[in-house]
Design a protein around this motif. Structure first.
Motif, PDB file in Angstrom:
ATOM      1  N   ARG A 166       3.265   6.659   1.938  1.00  0.00           N
ATOM      2  CA  ARG A 166       3.835   8.001   1.968  1.00  0.00           C
ATOM      3  C   ARG A 166       2.918   8.933   2.759  1.00  0.00           C
ATOM      4  O   ARG A 166       1.702   8.933   2.581  1.00  0.00           O
ATOM      5  N   ARG A 168      -0.368   5.326   8.081  1.00  0.00           N
ATOM      6  CA  ARG A 168       0.734   5.325   7.104  1.00  0.00           C
ATOM      7  C   ARG A 168       2.079   5.376   7.817  1.00  0.00           C
ATOM      8  O   ARG A 168       3.021   4.659   7.441  1.00  0.00           O
ATOM      9  N   ARG A 204       0.921  12.151   3.937  1.00  0.00           N
ATOM     10  CA  ARG A 204       0.230  13.243   3.244  1.00  0.00           C
ATOM     11  C   ARG A 204       0.395  14.569   3.960  1.00  0.00           C
ATOM     12  O   ARG A 204       0.443  15.623   3.335  1.00  0.00           O
ATOM     13  N   GLU A 232       0.834  -1.183   0.000  1.00  0.00           N
ATOM     14  CA  GLU A 232       0.000   0.000   0.000  1.00  0.00           C
ATOM     15  C   GLU A 232       0.878   1.245   0.000  1.00  0.00           C
ATOM     16  O   GLU A 232       2.065   1.186   0.291  1.00  0.00           O
ATOM     17  N   ASP A 233       0.280   2.364  -0.346  1.00  0.00           N
ATOM     18  CA  ASP A 233       1.002   3.621  -0.364  1.00  0.00           C
ATOM     19  C   ASP A 233       1.149   4.113   1.067  1.00  0.00           C
ATOM     20  O   ASP A 233       0.164   4.463   1.716  1.00  0.00           O
TER      21      ASP A 233
END
Length: 240
Positions: free
Chosen positions: A37, A124, A39, A34-35
């Motif tokens: 990064r 994240r 935000r 999964e992403d």
């Protein structure tokens, strides 16, 4: 047995000085599909190598103490508490705080939206750290340990995703509904403890997420880009 405490570097840094956005790139991480990064948070300050101390080493004295704590917690817990621990494991959603906060979050869309934004960012951060540290879960290190895990083979114990969720949402709500803070924070602590009772996390996994989630929430609540969401949640909560 006294609970092991790990203080995150990010928590100390953000308390002592503003977390200004750094210019250097965050360390690369991988290992999840999964992403991960960030935000909103500073990608350097909240990188795995900066926001988290390394987990206790395999077969270290600290790990032995943590295993002894897990076995005693699970042994001493009754069936009702163990069932609640399993239920907590299946519910990463604001309704876990309905009773503590005295609100029904299914009827608070603005608050739920803010909680989703904040918890997703903390998630994240936590998953980047999981991919970086690759710590085996307790039941992976000791297959004889009772657990309510799903049997995943991925070494993803440190830090705890559920504790990150529980503390990010709980700390946000405690700041927005301060008159209910004692009940909310008690529920956050109990929710995190469920991960130990389930045999899927060590105490240090829980505490790492606890400290880092608080540091993250403090930054997110004062981020001007999120100010409209924060204001909408405050107004909505004030009306209920």
């Amino acid at each position: 047995m006294q609970r092991l405490r790990l203080v995150s570097a990010a928590f100390a840094a953000c308390l002592l000085a503003p977390c200004a956005h750094a210019q250097e790139a965050a360390p690369a991480v991988g290992g999840v599909g999964e992403d991960i990064r960030l935000r909103w948070l500073d990608p350097v300050i909240f990188a795995p190598t900066h926001a988290f101390a390394p987990p206790p080493a395999r077969n270290s004295e600290i790990e032995r103490v943590e295993f002894a704590r897990l076995r005693e917690l699970i042994r001493a817990a009754g069936p009702e508490r163990l069932a609640r621990a399993a239920w907590d494991g299946d519910h990463e959603e604001p309704v876990i705080y309905n009773e503590a906060a005295g609100r029904d979050f299914t009827k608070l869309p603005a608050t739920s939206a803010l909680l989703a934004t904040i918890s997703a960012e903390v998630d994240r951060m936590v998953h980047a750290a999981k991919a970086w540290f690759k710590r085996p879960r307790p039941y992976q290190a000791d297959p004889t340990l009772p657990h309510c895990g799903k049997g995943s083979a991925a070494p993803s114990s440190y830090p705890s995703g559920h504790a990150g969720y529980g503390w990010s949402v709980g700390w946000t709500l405690a700041r927005l509904v301060p008159e209910r803070a004692p009940q909310i924070l008690a529920r956050a602590q109990d929710f995190a403890l469920s991960r130990e009772l389930c045999g899927v996390h060590f105490a240090s996994d829980i505490e790492a997420s606890h400290a880092a989630a608080i540091a993250a929430v403090e930054q997110l609540l004062i981020d001007p880009r999120l100010a409209p969401q924060v204001a909408a949640a405050r107004a909505e909560l004030a009306g209920h």
